[in-house]
Design an enzyme around this catalytic site. Structure first.
Site, PDB file in Angstrom:
ATOM      1  N   HIS A 114      25.265  10.517  25.418  1.00  0.00           N
ATOM      2  CA  HIS A 114      26.494   9.806  25.782  1.00  0.00           C
ATOM      3  C   HIS A 114      26.807  10.000  27.269  1.00  0.00           C
ATOM      4  CE1 HIS A 114      27.995   8.686  21.703  1.00  0.00           C
ATOM      5  NE2 HIS A 114      27.170   9.664  21.357  1.00  0.00           N
ATOM      6  N   CYS A 132      23.338   5.840  22.248  1.00  0.00           N
ATOM      7  CA  CYS A 132      23.286   6.479  20.935  1.00  0.00           C
ATOM      8  C   CYS A 132      22.830   5.477  19.866  1.00  0.00           C
ATOM      9  CB  CYS A 132      24.634   7.120  20.615  1.00  0.00           C
ATOM     10  SG  CYS A 132      24.559   8.349  19.288  1.00  0.00           S
ATOM     11  N   GLU A 144      28.616   8.258  29.205  1.00  0.00           N
ATOM     12  CA  GLU A 144      29.998   7.924  29.553  1.00  0.00           C
ATOM     13  C   GLU A 144      30.888   9.152  29.630  1.00  0.00           C
ATOM     14  OE1 GLU A 144      29.936   7.551  24.974  1.00  0.00           O
ATOM     15  OE2 GLU A 144      28.562   7.364  26.661  1.00  0.00           O
TER      16      GLU A 144
END
Length: 565
Positions: free
Chosen positions: A516, A390, A518
């Site tokens: 994102h 990001c 993760e």
């Protein structure tokens, strides 16, 4: 296997102190019940007045976990998804702010027919209605609800009252309360103390709720004597007192609860029968890899703005655990404070000592940005594996523009609205947005990968879907220049307009993404980008160790070399 006629509700409350791990307990129990063949969902109820955590400081709340449908939610939903491998949604997180907002909106529309709107019954009825939202479509057997806060907090009382009423309406066979408490170990006395747990249960009883099962967090295992004492003074059977002592990794908690037979006690109390035995061999193998990695340890630096509070990067840290297990290494995270690099006395070489990879983390605002750009530059110029997420991608773009494309004033309009070379700019659809909360580009969006790129290799497919949370994007006016200087735009939106991924071909691993990743890493499904990044960092670390070993070997004279032959 016979499905229950009604959805069974399990409420998880916490007492004595905060941060005991209600989220981990809820996720672990959910995983155990799912492994027995039950269809399980988990939701989190937060007592704060914010509508959602989207505008809350990471220092106060930790990371904001974004779901596929674009909800900005509590970080505990990340635990639910990682343990259950089931997606959550907007309906999985309710705040008291949303409850009050809904009640006030109804009052403004005249839905209460001129009545005086009160906490009881109107707010409580609203909560009870929300409690059943996930259970309405008939696809669940068990719904676990984690109640945020600590027993005794004023803010949580409406949730507890709704829970009490629901149990009265649905009966003991359909609603169960698990109360998580703390049993401290006093070193001076060399014993565990049960009094805090007794007082916590007493406060819960004052709300009209008798806990069905007590889970006791402690530094050391609970003896049978302690369990008997807790049960006797808290009005529960000894077998319903579950010990949960500290362990090496949170992923060992389900195995500990399985040994304590928590899932069996829950199923018996809720009348759930004839479900299969759980097979957790895969989970045990994962835990073994986490605690005893065969290829040792590597260190990855995480450059961020909130490094004093690791919960701000919770999903990133967990994704490194998954990727470490996949690559048979332990990933040790070294937090690198972005602002430190802006000090003229900062030693970048020292910051990277022992570091085998750099991740530049997400964030907002201009604080620490120049430091992040310097960290990116060091990793790029020294061929150190780099991963940007990001804001990390935006900083990588700024760094490349300044130092490779010869655009020294390159910046993002987020940090300098009059930037001479705005390589990062506000998205067109964001330019008329005035409110902050819930207005970013949120949720899951598709991305097309470029054939032959690093990311195409690690994903093994052309079309991916990833979760987003941003307002700014790469400025396409600079795409041609970047490509001429060696930047590869390896992932874009399906129409090709929005840059999602950038990478450098000649670098051992230089990948940065606007989304994102993760948020989608799981125990059994490590995210491909984290897997590839950790693999590159591991190879880099092994290469450095080999060079060090060669340097340390004694140098032989030419005569000795001839004699060795």
């Amino acid at each position: 296997m016979a499905r229950p006629k009604n959805v069974k509700h399990i409420f998880v409350t916490g007492g004595v102190i905060s941060s005991l791990g209600k989220g981990i307990l809820s996720a672990s129990l959910g995983m155990l019940l799912k492994s027995r063949g039950l269809r399980v969902a988990i939701q989190k109820y937060d007592p704060y007045i914010n509508v959602d955590p989207g505008t809350m400081s990471p220092y106060q709340h930790g990371e904001v976990y974004v779901t596929d449908d674009g909800a900005e939610t509590d970080l505990d939903l990340g635990h639910y998804e990682r343990f259950l491998d089931e997606p959550t949604s907007q309906a999985s997180n309710l705040t008291m702010g949303r409850v009050y907002k809904s009640v006030i909106d109804k009052e403004r529309r005249g839905e209460y027919l001129g009545g005086t709107v009160q906490v009881v019954p109107h707010v409580i009825d609203e909560i009870k209605e929300k409690m059943n939202d996930l259970a309405k479509n008939g696809s669940l057997d068990v719904l676990i609800t984690e109640i945020g806060g600590t027993i005794g907090d004023i803010e949580s009382l409406p949730f507890l009252e709704a829970m009490r009423q629901l149990k009265l309406e649905l009966g003991d066979r359909n609603v169960l309360n698990i109360h998580l408490t703390f049993v401290p170990y006093i070193k001076a006395a060399s014993e565990l103390k049960t009094k805090p747990t007794q007082h916590s249960v007493k406060m819960l009883l004052e709300t009209g709720i008798q806990p069905d099962i007590l889970v006791c967090r402690s530094e050391k295992p609970l003896s049978r004597e302690i369990k008997n004492k807790v049960g006797h003074f808290c009005n529960v059977h000894e077998q319903d007192v579950i010990g949960l002592n500290d362990c090496e990794t949170i992923y060992a908690v389900p195995l500990m609860l399985l040994r304590e037979q928590l899932d069996l006690r829950v199923m018996k109390k809720l009348g759930l029968k004839k479900f299969r035995e759980p097979n957790l061999e895969h989970w045990k193998r994962f835990c073994e890899k986490v605690t005893n990695p065969k290829d040792g340890e590597i260190t990855i630096g995480v450059c961020g703005k909130y490094t004093e509070y690791p919960d701000a990067y919770k999903s990133i840290i967990e994704a490194f655990i998954h990727a470490g297990a996949s690559n048979d290494v332990k990933v040790s995270v070294k937090m690198l404070r972005a602002e430190d690099a802006e000090d003229s006395s900062f030693n970048m070489n020292k910051a990277f000592e022992g570091v085998s990879g750099l991740l530049v983390a997400p964030g907002f605002g201009d604080r620490g940005i120049e430091g992040k750009v310097q960290f990116v530059q060091y990793a790029r110029e020294n061929n150190i594996p780099f991963f940007g997420i990001c804001l990390g991608m935006q900083c990588a773009s700024i760094e490349f523009a300044r130092n490779v494309c010869d655009l020294p004033d390159a910046n993002s309009t987020e940090f300098n609205k009059r930037a001479r070379f705005p390589v990062i700019d506000l998205m067109e659809q964001q330019k008329k947005v005035k409110e902050k909360g819930g207005t970013m580009r949120l949720g899951s969006y598709p991305c097309i990968l470029k054939e032959g790129s690093k990311v195409h290799e690690v994903y093994g497919k052309f079309l991916i879907n990833e979760r987003h949370r941003h307002r700014y994007e790469f400025n396409n006016q600079f795409r041609k220049l970047f490509e001429e200087k060696g930047m590869i735009f390896s992932g874009t939106s399906p129409n090709g307009e929005l840059v999602e991924i950038i990478e450098l071909k000649e670098h051992r691993w230089f990948v940065a993404v606007q989304f994102h990743p993760e948020l989608k890493s799981r125990v059994q499904k490590v995210h491909p980008l984290f897997d590839g990044f950790v693999q590159a960092a591991k190879e880099f670390a092994m290469g450095k160790r080999q060079l060090t070993l060669e340097d340390e070997l004694p140098r032989l004279s030419s005569e000795e070399m001839e004699g060795a032959g």
